[in-house]
Design a protein around this motif. Structure first.
Motif, PDB file in Angstrom:
ATOM      1  N   UNK A  17       0.817  -1.124  -0.037  1.00  0.00           N
ATOM      2  CA  UNK A  17      -0.141   0.116   0.058  1.00  0.00           C
ATOM      3  C   UNK A  17       0.755   1.267  -0.137  1.00  0.00           C
ATOM      4  N   UNK A  18       1.975   1.139   0.911  1.00  0.00           N
ATOM      5  CA  UNK A  18       2.491   2.412   0.938  1.00  0.00           C
ATOM      6  C   UNK A  18       3.392   2.608  -0.413  1.00  0.00           C
ATOM      7  N   UNK A  19       3.994   1.611  -0.998  1.00  0.00           N
ATOM      8  CA  UNK A  19       4.524   1.552  -2.327  1.00  0.00           C
ATOM      9  C   UNK A  19       4.046   2.317  -3.509  1.00  0.00           C
ATOM     10  N   UNK A  20       2.350   2.146  -3.441  1.00  0.00           N
ATOM     11  CA  UNK A  20       1.657   2.694  -4.351  1.00  0.00           C
ATOM     12  C   UNK A  20       1.647   4.223  -4.375  1.00  0.00           C
ATOM     13  N   UNK A  21       2.189   4.626  -3.083  1.00  0.00           N
ATOM     14  CA  UNK A  21       2.156   6.243  -3.010  1.00  0.00           C
ATOM     15  C   UNK A  21       3.442   6.721  -3.277  1.00  0.00           C
ATOM     16  N   UNK A  22       4.486   5.834  -3.766  1.00  0.00           N
ATOM     17  CA  UNK A  22       5.724   6.435  -3.667  1.00  0.00           C
ATOM     18  C   UNK A  22       6.100   6.319  -5.405  1.00  0.00           C
ATOM     19  N   UNK A  23       7.473   7.110  -5.795  1.00  0.00           N
ATOM     20  CA  UNK A  23       7.661   6.849  -7.077  1.00  0.00           C
ATOM     21  C   UNK A  23       8.697   5.802  -7.498  1.00  0.00           C
ATOM     22  N   UNK A  24       9.388   5.317  -6.272  1.00  0.00           N
ATOM     23  CA  UNK A  24      10.086   4.143  -6.393  1.00  0.00           C
ATOM     24  C   UNK A  24      10.256   3.528  -4.931  1.00  0.00           C
ATOM     25  N   UNK A  25      10.741   2.092  -4.983  1.00  0.00           N
ATOM     26  CA  UNK A  25      10.623   1.387  -3.722  1.00  0.00           C
ATOM     27  C   UNK A  25      12.383   0.921  -3.695  1.00  0.00           C
ATOM     28  N   UNK A  26      12.881   1.050  -2.746  1.00  0.00           N
ATOM     29  CA  UNK A  26      14.227   0.565  -2.290  1.00  0.00           C
ATOM     30  C   UNK A  26      13.846  -0.720  -1.159  1.00  0.00           C
ATOM     31  N   UNK A  27      14.096  -1.782  -1.619  1.00  0.00           N
ATOM     32  CA  UNK A  27      13.957  -2.774  -0.486  1.00  0.00           C
ATOM     33  C   UNK A  27      15.158  -3.593  -0.070  1.00  0.00           C
ATOM     34  N   UNK A  28      15.486  -3.778   1.157  1.00  0.00           N
ATOM     35  CA  UNK A  28      16.727  -4.477   1.578  1.00  0.00           C
ATOM     36  C   UNK A  28      16.349  -5.802   1.725  1.00  0.00           C
ATOM     37  N   UNK A  29      17.283  -6.588   1.367  1.00  0.00           N
ATOM     38  CA  UNK A  29      17.095  -8.178   1.778  1.00  0.00           C
ATOM     39  C   UNK A  29      18.205  -8.653   2.558  1.00  0.00           C
ATOM     40  N   UNK A  30      17.876  -9.436   3.556  1.00  0.00           N
ATOM     41  CA  UNK A  30      18.885 -10.122   4.553  1.00  0.00           C
ATOM     42  C   UNK A  30      18.778 -11.593   4.499  1.00  0.00           C
ATOM     43  N   UNK A  31      19.743 -12.467   3.913  1.00  0.00           N
ATOM     44  CA  UNK A  31      19.762 -13.691   3.941  1.00  0.00           C
ATOM     45  C   UNK A  31      18.480 -14.134   3.528  1.00  0.00           C
ATOM     46  N   UNK A  32      17.863 -13.746   2.401  1.00  0.00           N
ATOM     47  CA  UNK A  32      16.589 -13.864   2.096  1.00  0.00           C
ATOM     48  C   UNK A  32      15.901 -15.039   2.263  1.00  0.00           C
ATOM     49  N   UNK A  33      14.712 -14.753   2.774  1.00  0.00           N
ATOM     50  CA  UNK A  33      13.754 -15.924   3.226  1.00  0.00           C
ATOM     51  C   UNK A  33      12.502 -15.905   2.080  1.00  0.00           C
ATOM     52  N   UNK A  34      11.871 -16.920   2.234  1.00  0.00           N
ATOM     53  CA  UNK A  34      10.727 -16.961   1.282  1.00  0.00           C
ATOM     54  C   UNK A  34       9.784 -15.980   1.354  1.00  0.00           C
ATOM     55  N   UNK A  35       9.447 -15.264   2.903  1.00  0.00           N
ATOM     56  CA  UNK A  35       8.922 -14.383   3.229  1.00  0.00           C
ATOM     57  C   UNK A  35       9.270 -12.867   2.476  1.00  0.00           C
ATOM     58  N   UNK A  36      10.575 -12.748   2.560  1.00  0.00           N
ATOM     59  CA  UNK A  36      11.224 -11.459   1.960  1.00  0.00           C
ATOM     60  C   UNK A  36      10.971 -11.707   0.280  1.00  0.00           C
ATOM     61  N   UNK A  37      11.129 -12.994  -0.054  1.00  0.00           N
ATOM     62  CA  UNK A  37      11.046 -12.924  -1.553  1.00  0.00           C
ATOM     63  C   UNK A  37       9.706 -12.510  -1.968  1.00  0.00           C
ATOM     64  N   UNK A  38       8.509 -12.982  -1.065  1.00  0.00           N
ATOM     65  CA  UNK A  38       7.295 -12.711  -1.511  1.00  0.00           C
ATOM     66  C   UNK A  38       7.230 -11.278  -1.586  1.00  0.00           C
TER      67      UNK A  38
END
Length: 598
Positions: free
Chosen positions: A492-513
């Motif tokens: 929801x917050x992403x839809x209000x932004x011009x671009x999104x930066x997402x930090x991943x950490x030892x990526x998990x399935x939930x982070x991937x989703x």
């Protein structure tokens, strides 16, 4: 504070002629003769104490907070560092953030001087070697305002031996200024296992020759600044899937592969004059089929490290409180077996009283000879002599003010970090982002516990850095395992932004989703792997991806500059990134890295 004359008298005149350099000289035999004379006057309990490097709680050697007094009483049976020194005559003390030893540089310097004062007041008052794990990146004990550099894998991505040497030189000067004279760094392990849970980005990379060059450069930097460097974890911890803090890893390499892979950086460290080598709590059947951990292996430590590699400096164990060394033998046997294997410094046993008395009994019962202890004590005293601890054990406050966190040092860290960020994916040249079309940014992602000295969670640090660069960035922490509600809130917050930066950490399935649903919004998405670069293999739909190799301020600021186009990405992968479902296929090879150059 005792004068220099008092210190010299307390060490029976040894300091007057001890060699400072670790290199051989015409005076070495004479220096050893003086050290042996000093050892001959030591009591057996004093000798046993010199072998131990121990933790202690508190910001002060004599007046810690009550909570730290209680912790010391519970774990060590003493109230303060000064009492521990008086009772056990320890040769070394290790600093930890969680033990409240490292609040700020001026406090650390006072603690160091208090420890030296307490030790020098004892009979035959010997100075203490104060140590810590200041690897930089994800493992730091001395935080801001000290200068914090990118970690080893980031330095590997930069590929500059000059940068590695400068890191060691600057960090060494700052450690020395606060009284820390032995640093358990650099990591000499070659990380060839993406699933390695304990080394990973603490390693310079997967190519042994590249790792060797950076290890040697960092060693020269630290030791040129008057701090003993420590190559770890011998004989090589880079191909494990088990964390030796909690289990007992087994290395399945052949002897031939060990020679080509793991041994290379340690040989380079030894050629560079490394002052100390730390052992690994790993089983290595090709080097010793007994099933003993390397820390307790005579074939590995005496046969290979000392015999074949020709190393005669100090050998220090990894922490004796780790499960990897405790699973096979009891805590009373471990220190004795380590000494029999060829170790000199016994690091941080779970119970100092149990370990200290076990070594004492082993000598009294004839299992260990006093001559064997003397060999290790001579190496420890040689180390103290090279570090000028007999001559100048105190640091005072002046050096802290002149040296720690200076503008020049901080600028050097930023310059080095600017050469490490690695661009792995950049579809349709999404990066760098434009302040005209991408002015409003959302920064989401994992916020792991911050290394010492960071100013806040990674999302907040990255958002602040991007805002300083002219964007309007908002941070939203989504954690390492975001729930469906958290993902929905981020979308929801992403839809209000011009671009999104997402930090991943030892990526998990939930982070991937999370990443996939952010991409599905149609907003431009930039992923930043804030620890392992291997995360990119799990992100096939993301249009842009960077690797920062850690989430410390200096590395996140460098990533922000790349995202904003203030600097071009220069880092190249020091490890291969393999396909998730077929590790035989390499998606991004060693040396891969995109740039903005047209």
């Amino acid at each position: 504070m005792p004068s220099r004359r008092t210190v010299l008298a307390a060490t029976a005149g040894v300091a007057a002629t001890l060699a400072v350099s670790g290199t051989a000289s015409a005076d070495d035999k004479q220096d050893d003769k003086k050290l042996r004379s000093l050892i001959a006057r030591m009591t057996l309990p004093e000798k046993v104490g010199q072998l131990f490097v121990m933790r202690v709680y508190g910001h002060s050697a004599t007046a810690p907070d009550q909570a730290d007094i209680d912790a010391n009483l519970q774990e060590i049976g003493v109230r303060t560092a000064a009492e521990m020194i008086a009772k056990y005559r320890v040769g070394g003390i290790i600093y930890f953030t969680w033990a409240h030893n490292t609040r700020d540089p001026h406090q650390i310097a006072d603690l160091s001087d208090g420890i030296q004062r307490a030790s020098l007041r004892q009979p035959r008052g010997l100075p203490v070697v104060i140590s810590t794990d200041q690897e930089h990146g994800i493992v730091c004990r001395v935080g801001a305002p000290a200068t914090l550099f990118p970690g080893a894998m980031a330095i590997g991505a930069g590929g500059s031996r000059t940068d590695a040497r400068v890191l060691g030189q600057v960090a060494g000067q700052e450690l020395r200024a606060v009284g820390i004279r032995q640093n358990y760094s650099p990591v000499a392990d070659v990380n060839v296992n993406p699933a390695n849970p304990v080394i990973g980005v603490r390693s310079f990379g997967a190519e042994p020759q590249a790792v060797a060059g950076l290890v040697a450069a960092e060693v020269r930097g630290y030791q040129g600044a008057g701090v003993a460097a420590t190559a770890k974890h011998f004989p090589g911890h880079g191909d494990t899937a088990v964390d030796s803090h909690y289990g007992f890893p087994v290395i399945t390499h052949s002897r031939e592969l060990w020679e080509k892979l793991d041994a290379v950086p340690f040989r380079a460290a030894i050629r560079a004059g490394i002052d100390s080598v730390m052992t690994a709590h790993i089983q290595f059947p090709a080097l010793d089929p007994s099933g003993d951990p390397a820390t307790l292996s005579h074939p590995i430590l005496t046969g290979i490290l000392r015999g074949e590699l020709g190393y005669d400096g100090a050998v220090v164990t990894d922490s004796l409180g780790m499960e990897g060394v405790r699973q096979k033998y009891g805590d009373d046997r471990v220190p004795v077996l380590a000494l029999k294997a060829g170790v000199d410094q016994l690091l941080n046993p779970p119970s100092l009283d149990v370990a200290w008395n076990a070594v004492l009994r082993a000598v009294q019962d004839g299992e260990l000879t006093e001559a064997r202890l003397d060999e290790s004590i001579l190496r420890i005293l040689r180390l103290k002599a090279r570090l000028r601890l007999f001559e100048a054990p105190y640091v005072g406050q002046g050096g802290v003010t002149r040296t720690v966190g200076t503008p020049a040092h901080l600028a050097a860290a930023d310059r080095i970090a600017g050469r490490t960020t690695t661009l792995l994916v950049n579809e349709k040249r999404l990066l760098p982002l434009s302040r005209r079309t991408h002015r409003k940014l959302l920064v989401v992602g994992a916020d792991p516990a911050s290394p010492s000295g960071t100013t806040g969670p990674p999302t907040g640090v990255l958002a602040a850095a991007l805002t300083e660069l002219g964007f309007t960035a908002t941070a939203l922490s989504t954690g390492t395992a975001p729930s469906a509600d958290t993902v929905a809130r981020a979308v929801g917050a992403a839809r209000q932004a011009d671009a999104v930066i997402v930090g991943t950490y030892n990526i998990t399935p939930a982070q991937q989703a999370l990443v996939e649903q952010l991409v599905a919004t149609g907003r431009p998405v930039v992923a930043v792997a804030i620890r392992n670069p291997y995360d990119v293999a799990h992100l096939p739909t993301v249009p842009a991806c960077l690797a920062s190799y850690s989430w410390t301020d200096v590395e996140l600021r460098a990533a922000a500059r790349v995202i904003a186009g203030r600097t071009a990405p220069h880092g190249k992968l020091p490890v291969p990134v393999q396909q998730v479902d077929d590790p035989a296929k390499v998606l991004y090879p060693v040396g891969y890295g995109l740039s903005y150059d047209r």
